[in-house]
Design a protein around this motif. Structure first.
Motif, mmCIF file in Angstrom:
data_model
loop_
_atom_site.group_PDB
_atom_site.id
_atom_site.type_symbol
_atom_site.label_atom_id
_atom_site.label_comp_id
_atom_site.label_asym_id
_atom_site.label_seq_id
_atom_site.Cartn_x
_atom_site.Cartn_y
_atom_site.Cartn_z
ATOM 1 N N GLY A 16 0.815 -1.224 0.000
ATOM 2 C CA GLY A 16 0.000 0.000 0.000
ATOM 3 C C GLY A 16 0.837 1.257 0.000
ATOM 4 N N GLY A 17 0.856 1.926 1.124
ATOM 5 C CA GLY A 17 1.499 3.235 1.174
ATOM 6 C C GLY A 17 0.464 4.331 1.017
ATOM 7 N N GLY A 18 -0.763 3.910 0.690
ATOM 8 C CA GLY A 18 -1.842 4.884 0.544
ATOM 9 C C GLY A 18 -2.347 5.328 1.900
ATOM 10 N N VAL A 19 -3.512 5.962 1.905
ATOM 11 C CA VAL A 19 -4.051 6.513 3.153
ATOM 12 C C VAL A 19 -4.354 5.374 4.134
ATOM 13 C CG1 VAL A 19 -5.909 7.864 4.156
ATOM 14 C CG2 VAL A 19 -5.036 8.434 1.915
ATOM 15 N N GLN A 20 -3.866 5.518 5.335
ATOM 16 C CA GLN A 20 -4.119 4.511 6.366
ATOM 17 C C GLN A 20 -4.559 5.197 7.645
ATOM 18 O OE1 GLN A 20 -1.569 1.213 6.199
ATOM 19 N NE2 GLN A 20 -1.596 0.878 8.368
ATOM 20 N N ASN A 21 -5.449 4.515 8.358
ATOM 21 C CA ASN A 21 -5.999 5.054 9.611
ATOM 22 C C ASN A 21 -6.641 6.427 9.392
ATOM 23 O OD1 ASN A 21 -5.243 2.873 11.108
ATOM 24 N ND2 ASN A 21 -3.265 3.734 11.640
ATOM 25 N N GLY A 22 -7.038 6.688 8.167
ATOM 26 C CA GLY A 22 -7.734 7.934 7.863
ATOM 27 C C GLY A 22 -6.843 9.162 7.831
ATOM 28 N N LYS A 23 -5.549 9.005 8.138
ATOM 29 C CA LYS A 23 -4.730 10.218 8.154
ATOM 30 C C LYS A 23 -3.303 10.044 7.636
ATOM 31 C CE LYS A 23 -3.361 9.843 13.022
ATOM 32 N NZ LYS A 23 -3.208 10.567 14.256
ATOM 33 N N TYR A 24 -2.796 8.829 7.604
ATOM 34 C CA TYR A 24 -1.397 8.658 7.175
ATOM 35 C C TYR A 24 -1.301 8.414 5.676
ATOM 36 C CZ TYR A 24 -0.592 7.777 12.147
ATOM 37 O OH TYR A 24 -0.535 7.874 13.500
ATOM 38 N N LEU A 25 -0.454 9.175 5.018
ATOM 39 C CA LEU A 25 -0.124 8.899 3.628
ATOM 40 C C LEU A 25 1.370 8.629 3.615
ATOM 41 C CD1 LEU A 25 -1.388 8.983 0.721
ATOM 42 C CD2 LEU A 25 -0.340 11.217 0.514
ATOM 43 N N LEU A 26 1.741 7.441 3.152
ATOM 44 C CA LEU A 26 3.140 7.004 3.210
ATOM 45 C C LEU A 26 3.686 7.075 4.641
ATOM 46 C CD1 LEU A 26 5.002 8.451 0.107
ATOM 47 C CD2 LEU A 26 4.803 6.092 0.793
ATOM 48 N N VAL A 47 8.621 0.308 -4.956
ATOM 49 C CA VAL A 47 8.175 -0.868 -4.209
ATOM 50 C C VAL A 47 7.968 -2.050 -5.150
ATOM 51 C CG1 VAL A 47 6.103 -1.775 -3.084
ATOM 52 C CG2 VAL A 47 7.199 0.241 -2.183
ATOM 53 N N HIS A 48 7.345 -1.792 -6.309
ATOM 54 C CA HIS A 48 7.115 -2.883 -7.266
ATOM 55 C C HIS A 48 8.444 -3.443 -7.781
ATOM 56 C CE1 HIS A 48 2.831 -1.207 -7.969
ATOM 57 N NE2 HIS A 48 2.870 -2.048 -6.950
ATOM 58 N N PHE A 75 16.777 -12.520 3.033
ATOM 59 C CA PHE A 75 15.761 -12.057 3.990
ATOM 60 C C PHE A 75 16.138 -10.668 4.537
ATOM 61 C CE2 PHE A 75 14.202 -11.865 8.371
ATOM 62 C CZ PHE A 75 12.848 -12.113 8.174
ATOM 63 N N GLY A 76 17.406 -10.537 4.976
ATOM 64 C CA GLY A 76 17.873 -9.280 5.554
ATOM 65 C C GLY A 76 17.857 -8.138 4.539
ATOM 66 N N LEU A 77 18.335 -8.442 3.299
ATOM 67 C CA LEU A 77 18.392 -7.392 2.277
ATOM 68 C C LEU A 77 16.999 -6.975 1.823
ATOM 69 C CD1 LEU A 77 21.402 -8.527 0.050
ATOM 70 C CD2 LEU A 77 21.292 -6.556 1.567
ATOM 71 N N PHE A 78 16.109 -7.959 1.684
ATOM 72 C CA PHE A 78 14.732 -7.657 1.271
ATOM 73 C C PHE A 78 14.071 -6.760 2.325
ATOM 74 C CE2 PHE A 78 10.504 -9.672 -0.261
ATOM 75 C CZ PHE A 78 10.343 -8.621 -1.152
ATOM 76 N N GLU A 84 13.900 0.788 3.474
ATOM 77 C CA GLU A 84 14.526 1.964 2.878
ATOM 78 C C GLU A 84 13.569 2.703 1.949
ATOM 79 O OE1 GLU A 84 17.356 2.984 4.779
ATOM 80 O OE2 GLU A 84 17.517 3.891 2.788
ATOM 81 N N ASN A 85 12.783 1.927 1.160
ATOM 82 C CA ASN A 85 11.789 2.539 0.264
ATOM 83 C C ASN A 85 10.828 3.402 1.048
ATOM 84 O OD1 ASN A 85 12.572 1.606 -2.220
ATOM 85 N ND2 ASN A 85 11.430 -0.297 -2.041
ATOM 86 N N VAL A 86 10.305 2.823 2.137
ATOM 87 C CA VAL A 86 9.325 3.537 2.966
ATOM 88 C C VAL A 86 9.954 4.813 3.514
ATOM 89 C CG1 VAL A 86 8.016 3.450 5.106
ATOM 90 C CG2 VAL A 86 8.047 1.470 3.607
ATOM 91 N N LEU A 87 11.149 4.668 4.111
ATOM 92 C CA LEU A 87 11.773 5.821 4.763
ATOM 93 C C LEU A 87 12.157 6.914 3.766
ATOM 94 C CD1 LEU A 87 13.966 4.190 7.539
ATOM 95 C CD2 LEU A 87 11.928 5.560 7.831
#
Lengths: 131, 480
Positions: free
Chosen positions: B24-34, B59-60, B91-94, B100-103
């Motif tokens: 995802g990364g979309g809107v979560q909990n009604g307020k978080y985007l990414l 991410v893809h 596992f560790g690198l993935f 890292e993508n998220v951050l």
């Protein structure tokens, strides 16, 4: 009551926490007899060290704002007996504030009007807290 | 083949868990985007949509590369000493690249938010709701409820241990029994961490904060407790069924099972892993619905929603007593361990200990992966062995030497088995407990029956196996 701590402020965290609790009692958001979180709960909620909260509670106790019960933790219990001792502290803090206000061009009337308004608001809340 | 199937299932399951967890990364909990709090009126801004689109592409790419690299590890299935560290590294690198993508994109969005002044309040603020903090650990189901489930699993492990001496099935299942026990321990620790975590301040309404914290702690702790019991019940079911297989006298190894029983084994594995994932998804969905409902009513009442804390999420929570916290993820599903500086000394210690463990296991197994079966006869005594395992016998004690085109079915009692070698004590169909030194890639085998033991041996190639056989026959005939 909601306490707000600014982690980027130059004011030490323990001073901010002490001031916020005193303001909370003054505004009536913390009533006499109300429990404060335990030292550990407060430290976890703020993400600060247990010793910092311990220090704040010790200061508040020494200043007569709270009492610490070994069984029930910290309880709001403001005492009035220190009013004379506060005069010296008041004049020291007010002197700086008045100097800043006059240098910035605030009139004597405006300053006293603000003081009166805050004092009335706090006193009403404080009287309610003692009821 | 069984090892490849197990590896395939493990890699696909881990990959799927990452995709759901970081999805995802979309809107979560009604307020978080990414993972960054952003008022709804700014979410459709061009720059915001560009960052979101770049994140999704990254991410893809990571998911695609992760799947291909994970599946390519199957090529190493013959060499477990190489496969194991490679799998752990994958596992560790993935995990690292997903993180890292998220951050990276969350930081970009946060910088944009600060630049544009889309802040809902002051930054660097930590809010404490004193009434909420006084509530303490209420709301969460006590992790002690998991102890009976743990007891059930430990009971199964003990039962398995005492039957291991007389049952090949139980002996095979005994190491596998550690998996449910460790899973339950992890669930217990996460539940304990969640229960002890400091409550989160969502808005300026103390009752609403209490309701929100109750929903989060209760639903997650109930989900984990359910998963713990599910693990225990499925493990007992597996053991009870496997006991029946042995009584019917059909079991010589998992490769010997009927399709029905293999399907049953697979079903138990899928139910165990998939069931846990399903329960977590259901809990997540329920929490999301409840949260949205409470936050909407809070907004309608005019209470202020606090949307700060982004910097603490990006950089880890502030240090001190509350340094390490179990918190809900802002992207994807589940909980995460929020820690300043990536966990500090504890985090580094865990990484170093894991690396030492993996390298140690790899070094221990490496000689077995590159072993060579040797067979020598000196002064009438035959020595057969590979790596540190071996057996010797007098040629005069040999009763029969047989050449077989096909290896009989066998299961390990003690020793080493992989896609390349069977070494040690094995239970061989129609022969009982035997000494085995076989290269699995070579079908032809030599069976040497002595007065005390039956020994199975072959070479890496048909020619080497023939050489062994001819040498044995020559020496045996000389002694006769």
């Amino acid at each position: 009551m909601f306490i707000e701590l600014n982690t980027a402020s130059s004011i030490p965290i323990y001073t901010q926490l002490r001031n916020q609790i005193v303001l909370g009692i003054g505004r009536g958001e913390l009533k006499t007899g109300e429990h404060l979180p335990t030292v550990r709960q407060m430290a976890e909620a703020a993400g600060i060290n247990v010793m910092t909260v311990n220090k704040v509670y010790a200061i508040l106790r020494a200043e007569g704002f709270i009492e610490i019960d070994r069984r029930h933790g910290a309880v709001v219990c403001p005492r009035k007996e220190n009013a004379e001792a506060l005069q010296e502290k008041c004049s020291a803090q007010l002197e700086l504030l008045i100097a800043e206000s006059s240098l910035k061009g605030m009139s004597r009337e405006s300053f006293f009007a603000i003081c009166g308004e805050i004092f009335d608001r706090q006193q009403t809340a404080a009287e309610n807290a003692f009821l | 083949m069984a090892i490849i199937l197990i590896m395939l299932f493990t890699i696909l399951f881990m990959w799927g868990a990452f995709v759901i967890s970081y999805g995802g990364g979309g809107v979560q909990n009604g307020k978080y985007l990414l993972g960054i709090t952003l008022p709804s009126e700014y979410r459709k801004e061009k720059e915001v949509l560009e960052i979101l689109s770049s994140y999704r592409k990254a991410v893809h790419r990571t998911w695609g590369f992760g799947l291909i690299s994970g599946l390519s590890l199957l090529l190493l299935s013959d060499y477990f000493s190489i496969l194991f560290p490679c799998l752990m590294l994958w596992f560790g690198l993935f995990l690292y690249f997903c993180d890292e993508n998220v951050l990276r994109y969350a930081r970009r969005l946060y910088d944009l938010k600060c630049k544009k002044g889309w802040l809902a309040g002051d930054t660097h603020i930590v809010r404490i709701d004193t009434a909420l903090s006084c509530v303490g650990k209420k709301g969460a189901l006590s992790p002690l409820w998991m102890l009976p489930a743990w007891g059930i699993t430990l009971g199964a492990v003990v039962w398995c241990f005492f039957r291991a001496g007389e049952s090949a099935v139980m002996k095979t299942l005994l190491p596998a029994a550690l998996a449910p026990a460790v899973t339950q321990l992890l669930l217990f620790l996460i539940s304990l961490g969640l229960r002890n975590a400091a409550p989160q301040v969502f808005c300026s309404s103390s009752p609403a904060n209490q309701k929100l914290n109750n929903v989060i702690k209760r639903q997650w702790s109930m989900a984990f407790t359910f998963c713990s019991y599910e693990t225990a019940v499925l493990f007992w079911l597996l053991l009870w069924s496997a006991k029946g297989w042995e009584i019917s006298g059909e079991f010589t190894g998992f490769g010997d099972l009927t399709y029905g029983r293999l399907s049953f084994l697979f079903l138990v594995l899928v139910l165990g892993a998939g069931g846990t994932l399903l329960v977590i998804l259901l809990a997540f969905h329920k929490i999301k619905m409840e949260k949205e409902k409470i936050l909407q009513s809070v907004e309608a009442e005019g209470a202020q929603l606090y949307s700060d804390g982004d910097e603490y999420w990006l950089n880890g929570v502030p240090g001190g007593a509350g340094g390490l916290k179990v918190t809900e993820k802002r992207i994807g599903v589940g909980l995460t361990l929020s820690a300043p500086g990536g966990g500090g000394t504890l985090g580094k210690a865990v990484i170093v200990l894991t690396a030492v463990f993996v390298i140690g296991i790899s070094l221990f197994l490496a000689p077995f992966d590159f072993a060579r079966v040797s067979l020598t006869v000196e002064d009438g005594r035959c020595r057969v062995g590979a790596v540190s395992m071996g057996y010797s016998f007098e040629m005069k004690d040999v009763r029969r030497i047989t050449w077989m085109e096909e290896r009989p079915k066998m299961s390990k009692i003690s020793g080493y088995d992989s896609n390349r070698f069977y070494l040690g004590d094995f239970r061989v169909k129609d022969y009982g407990k035997c000494k085995v030194y076989l290269s699995v890639k070579q079908n032809a085998v030599i069976c040497i029956e002595t007065e005390e033991k039956t020994i199975w041996v072959n070479g890496e190639s048909l020619e080497q196996t023939k050489d062994f056989y001819e040498m044995l026959m020559r020496e045996w005939e000389n002694k006769m």
